[in-house]
Design a protein around this motif. Structure first.
Motif, PDB file in Angstrom:
ATOM      1  N   THR A  72       0.770  -1.263   0.010  1.00 54.57           N
ATOM      2  CA  THR A  72       0.044  -0.030  -0.087  1.00 54.57           C
ATOM      3  C   THR A  72       0.792   1.395  -0.108  1.00 54.57           C
ATOM      4  O   THR A  72       1.792   1.375   0.772  1.00 54.57           O
ATOM      5  N   SER A  73       0.461   2.108  -0.539  1.00 56.60           N
ATOM      6  CA  SER A  73       0.852   3.499  -0.683  1.00 56.60           C
ATOM      7  C   SER A  73      -0.169   4.562  -0.976  1.00 56.60           C
ATOM      8  O   SER A  73      -1.345   4.294  -1.125  1.00 56.60           O
ATOM      9  N   VAL A  74       0.172   5.858  -0.699  1.00 53.71           N
ATOM     10  CA  VAL A  74      -0.710   6.768  -0.734  1.00 53.71           C
ATOM     11  C   VAL A  74      -0.097   8.060  -1.260  1.00 53.71           C
ATOM     12  O   VAL A  74       1.012   8.452  -1.072  1.00 53.71           O
ATOM     13  N   CYS A  75      -1.115   8.818  -1.845  1.00 54.87           N
ATOM     14  CA  CYS A  75      -0.791   9.888  -2.656  1.00 54.87           C
ATOM     15  C   CYS A  75      -0.672  11.153  -1.454  1.00 54.87           C
ATOM     16  O   CYS A  75      -1.208  11.595  -0.761  1.00 54.87           O
ATOM     17  N   GLU A  76       0.900  11.752  -1.843  1.00 57.33           N
ATOM     18  CA  GLU A  76       1.387  12.680  -0.666  1.00 57.33           C
ATOM     19  C   GLU A  76       0.476  13.792  -0.696  1.00 57.33           C
ATOM     20  O   GLU A  76      -0.102  14.418   0.308  1.00 57.33           O
ATOM     21  N   PHE A  77       0.125  14.399  -2.043  1.00 59.16           N
ATOM     22  CA  PHE A  77      -0.402  15.545  -1.973  1.00 59.16           C
ATOM     23  C   PHE A  77      -1.947  15.433  -1.557  1.00 59.16           C
ATOM     24  O   PHE A  77      -2.526  16.364  -0.823  1.00 59.16           O
ATOM     25  N   VAL A  94       3.799   4.311   3.269  1.00 61.06           N
ATOM     26  CA  VAL A  94       4.628   4.989   1.985  1.00 61.06           C
ATOM     27  C   VAL A  94       3.701   6.015   1.421  1.00 61.06           C
ATOM     28  O   VAL A  94       2.618   5.619   0.851  1.00 61.06           O
ATOM     29  N   THR A  95       4.182   7.311   1.352  1.00 55.64           N
ATOM     30  CA  THR A  95       3.900   8.324   0.438  1.00 55.64           C
ATOM     31  C   THR A  95       4.332   8.352  -0.993  1.00 55.64           C
ATOM     32  O   THR A  95       5.450   8.514  -1.213  1.00 55.64           O
ATOM     33  N   LEU A  96       3.548   8.609  -2.243  1.00 58.70           N
ATOM     34  CA  LEU A  96       4.054   8.794  -3.496  1.00 58.70           C
ATOM     35  C   LEU A  96       4.022  10.396  -3.816  1.00 58.70           C
ATOM     36  O   LEU A  96       2.860  10.947  -3.807  1.00 58.70           O
ATOM     37  N   ASP A  97       5.008  10.889  -4.401  1.00 57.92           N
ATOM     38  CA  ASP A  97       4.811  12.181  -4.842  1.00 57.92           C
ATOM     39  C   ASP A  97       5.806  12.421  -6.074  1.00 57.92           C
ATOM     40  O   ASP A  97       6.452  13.511  -6.720  1.00 57.92           O
ATOM     41  N   ASP A  98       5.574  11.426  -7.068  1.00 58.65           N
ATOM     42  CA  ASP A  98       6.632  11.268  -8.449  1.00 58.65           C
ATOM     43  C   ASP A  98       6.016  12.177  -9.386  1.00 58.65           C
ATOM     44  O   ASP A  98       6.978  12.739 -10.118  1.00 58.65           O
ATOM     45  N   HIS A  99       4.811  12.816  -9.360  1.00 55.20           N
ATOM     46  CA  HIS A  99       4.509  13.959 -10.456  1.00 55.20           C
ATOM     47  C   HIS A  99       3.571  14.919  -9.901  1.00 55.20           C
ATOM     48  O   HIS A  99       2.420  14.675  -9.221  1.00 55.20           O
ATOM     49  N   ASP A 100       4.318  15.951  -9.546  1.00 56.86           N
ATOM     50  CA  ASP A 100       3.608  17.254  -9.096  1.00 56.86           C
ATOM     51  C   ASP A 100       2.830  16.882  -7.618  1.00 56.86           C
ATOM     52  O   ASP A 100       2.069  17.295  -7.269  1.00 56.86           O
ATOM     53  N   GLY A 101       3.660  15.895  -6.775  1.00 56.34           N
ATOM     54  CA  GLY A 101       3.068  15.760  -5.262  1.00 56.34           C
ATOM     55  C   GLY A 101       2.206  14.348  -5.638  1.00 56.34           C
ATOM     56  O   GLY A 101       1.453  13.982  -4.573  1.00 56.34           O
ATOM     57  N   HIS A 102       1.934  13.796  -6.649  1.00 54.50           N
ATOM     58  CA  HIS A 102       0.983  12.724  -6.866  1.00 54.50           C
ATOM     59  C   HIS A 102       1.719  11.769  -7.127  1.00 54.50           C
ATOM     60  O   HIS A 102       2.898  11.560  -7.810  1.00 54.50           O
TER      61      HIS A 102
END
Length: 118
Positions: A72-77, A94-102
């Motif tokens: 599992t991961s979560v959109c940081e923004f 885990v948070t994901l911010d690969d593309h403009d925070g998403h």
């Protein structure tokens, strides 16, 4: 062998949203339990609101969530936008911010993941 990204966008506001959540958790569980398959479970948008609820051991779907927690991961923004960033951080998800925070859906596609959204 399959590579699948299950993206949960449904919030916590209705019975239908709860149904979407449970169905997608079951989908992720099926992939996670199949030898050779890879699964990424991503909570994005309003779906990020589920993390503090699912982390609660009293939640009806906590055990189901635990079966896929490591994937599992979560959109940081969006976790910030929907007011759950602290709960996500406290849970250690885990948070994901690969593309403009998403999360980057393009990267998933580029890595040969089939992307399923709900």
């Amino acid at each position: 062998m399959t590579k699948t990204a299950v993206v949960i966008l449904a919030g916590t506001g209705s019975h239908a949203d709860r149904g979407r959540l449970v169905n997608r958790l079951e989908t992720a569980k099926e992939f996670a339990q199949t030898d050779g398959d890879e699964v990424e479970l991503i909570f994005d948008g309003a779906g990020t609101q589920w993390i503090p609820k699912l982390e609660d051991e009293r939640n009806d779907y906590h055990e189901l969530y635990r079966t896929v927690r490591e994937d599992t991961s979560v959109c940081e923004f969006c976790s910030g936008a929907f007011g759950v960033a602290d709960a996500v951080a406290d849970a250690g998800v885990v948070t994901l911010d690969d593309h403009d925070g998403h999360p980057s859906v393009r990267s998933l596609v580029d890595d040969d993941y089939e992307v399923i959204t709900f």
